[in-house]
Design a protein around this motif. Structure first.
Motif, PDB file in Angstrom:
ATOM      1  N   ALA A   1       0.990   4.549  -2.717  1.00 10.56           N
ATOM      2  CA  ALA A   1       0.900   5.944  -2.279  1.00 10.56           C
ATOM      3  C   ALA A   1       2.130   6.733  -2.726  1.00 10.56           C
ATOM      4  O   ALA A   1       2.002   7.873  -3.187  1.00 10.56           O
ATOM      5  CB  ALA A   1       0.741   6.011  -0.762  1.00 10.56           C
TER       6      ALA A   1
ATOM      7  N   THR B   1       3.958  14.898   6.652  1.00  7.38           N
ATOM      8  CA  THR B   1       4.792  13.698   6.748  1.00  7.38           C
ATOM      9  C   THR B   1       6.097  14.011   7.463  1.00  7.38           C
ATOM     10  O   THR B   1       6.567  13.223   8.292  1.00  7.38           O
ATOM     11  CB  THR B   1       5.076  13.139   5.345  1.00  7.38           C
ATOM     12  OG1 THR B   1       3.837  12.847   4.707  1.00  7.38           O
ATOM     13  CG2 THR B   1       5.917  11.881   5.413  1.00  7.38           C
TER      14      THR B   1
ATOM     15  N   MET C   1       0.949  17.770   2.417  1.00  6.46           N
ATOM     16  CA  MET C   1       1.245  16.361   2.710  1.00  6.46           C
ATOM     17  C   MET C   1       2.716  16.180   3.038  1.00  6.46           C
ATOM     18  O   MET C   1       3.066  15.420   3.946  1.00  6.46           O
ATOM     19  CB  MET C   1       0.855  15.476   1.521  1.00  6.46           C
ATOM     20  CG  MET C   1      -0.631  15.295   1.361  1.00  6.46           C
ATOM     21  SD  MET C   1      -1.098  14.405  -0.135  1.00  6.46           S
ATOM     22  CE  MET C   1      -0.109  12.928  -0.029  1.00  6.46           C
TER      23      MET C   1
ATOM     24  N   THR D   1       1.905   7.301  -6.522  1.00  6.76           N
ATOM     25  CA  THR D   1       0.895   8.313  -6.827  1.00  6.76           C
ATOM     26  C   THR D   1       1.403   9.702  -6.478  1.00  6.76           C
ATOM     27  O   THR D   1       1.240  10.657  -7.255  1.00  6.76           O
ATOM     28  CB  THR D   1      -0.407   8.018  -6.063  1.00  6.76           C
ATOM     29  OG1 THR D   1      -0.844   6.699  -6.402  1.00  6.76           O
ATOM     30  CG2 THR D   1      -1.484   9.008  -6.402  1.00  6.76           C
ATOM     31  N   TYR D   2       2.013   9.849  -5.311  1.00  6.12           N
ATOM     32  CA  TYR D   2       2.576  11.137  -4.896  1.00  6.12           C
ATOM     33  C   TYR D   2       3.638  11.595  -5.890  1.00  6.12           C
ATOM     34  O   TYR D   2       3.674  12.752  -6.289  1.00  6.12           O
ATOM     35  CB  TYR D   2       3.163  11.015  -3.494  1.00  6.12           C
ATOM     36  CG  TYR D   2       3.792  12.290  -3.002  1.00  6.12           C
ATOM     37  CD1 TYR D   2       3.030  13.249  -2.354  1.00  6.12           C
ATOM     38  CD2 TYR D   2       5.146  12.536  -3.183  1.00  6.12           C
ATOM     39  CE1 TYR D   2       3.598  14.427  -1.903  1.00  6.12           C
ATOM     40  CE2 TYR D   2       5.720  13.706  -2.738  1.00  6.12           C
ATOM     41  CZ  TYR D   2       4.945  14.637  -2.095  1.00  6.12           C
ATOM     42  OH  TYR D   2       5.511  15.804  -1.664  1.00  6.12           O
TER      43      TYR D   2
ATOM     44  N   MET E   1       0.824  -1.193   0.000  1.00  3.95           N
ATOM     45  CA  MET E   1       0.000   0.000   0.000  1.00  3.95           C
ATOM     46  C   MET E   1       0.870   1.259   0.000  1.00  3.95           C
ATOM     47  O   MET E   1       0.530   2.230  -0.658  1.00  3.95           O
ATOM     48  CB  MET E   1      -0.903  -0.051   1.228  1.00  3.95           C
ATOM     49  CG  MET E   1      -1.942   0.995   1.239  1.00  3.95           C
ATOM     50  SD  MET E   1      -3.099   0.684  -0.075  1.00  3.95           S
ATOM     51  CE  MET E   1      -4.246   1.965   0.190  1.00  3.95           C
ATOM     52  N   ILE E   2       1.971   1.235   0.748  1.00  2.00           N
ATOM     53  CA  ILE E   2       2.884   2.375   0.780  1.00  2.00           C
ATOM     54  C   ILE E   2       3.465   2.623  -0.612  1.00  2.00           C
ATOM     55  O   ILE E   2       3.641   3.769  -1.020  1.00  2.00           O
ATOM     56  CB  ILE E   2       4.013   2.132   1.813  1.00  2.00           C
ATOM     57  CG1 ILE E   2       3.484   2.292   3.226  1.00  2.00           C
ATOM     58  CG2 ILE E   2       5.195   3.034   1.583  1.00  2.00           C
ATOM     59  CD1 ILE E   2       3.204   3.717   3.626  1.00  2.00           C
TER      60      ILE E   2
END
Length: 62
Positions: free
Chosen positions: A5, A48, A44, A8-9, A1-2
């Motif tokens: 992400a 983070t 974001m 996508t980022y 999942m990371i």
């Protein structure tokens, strides 16, 4: 999942930066959607950074 992400980022950040550079070279104003996505990505990144800094400080103290 990371991984999804992060991919996508990275794609969004690349798109925003290349579009902003192209608009700047053509001396055109940036569309509002491009600015909003850029602000979201900036937020974001800052969030983070704050979370990871807190985790590192917590790890050092315990």
């Amino acid at each position: 999942m990371i991984e999804f992400a992060a991919l996508t980022y990275g794609v969004l950040a690349s798109f925003v930066l290349s579009s902003a550079g192209r608009n700047r070279a053509a001396k055109r104003p940036h569309p509002p959607v491009l600015r909003h996505i850029g602000y979201v990505l900036c937020g974001m990144s800052a969030g983070t950074c704050a979370i990871l800094t807190g985790v590192a400080v917590n790890h050092l103290l315990h």
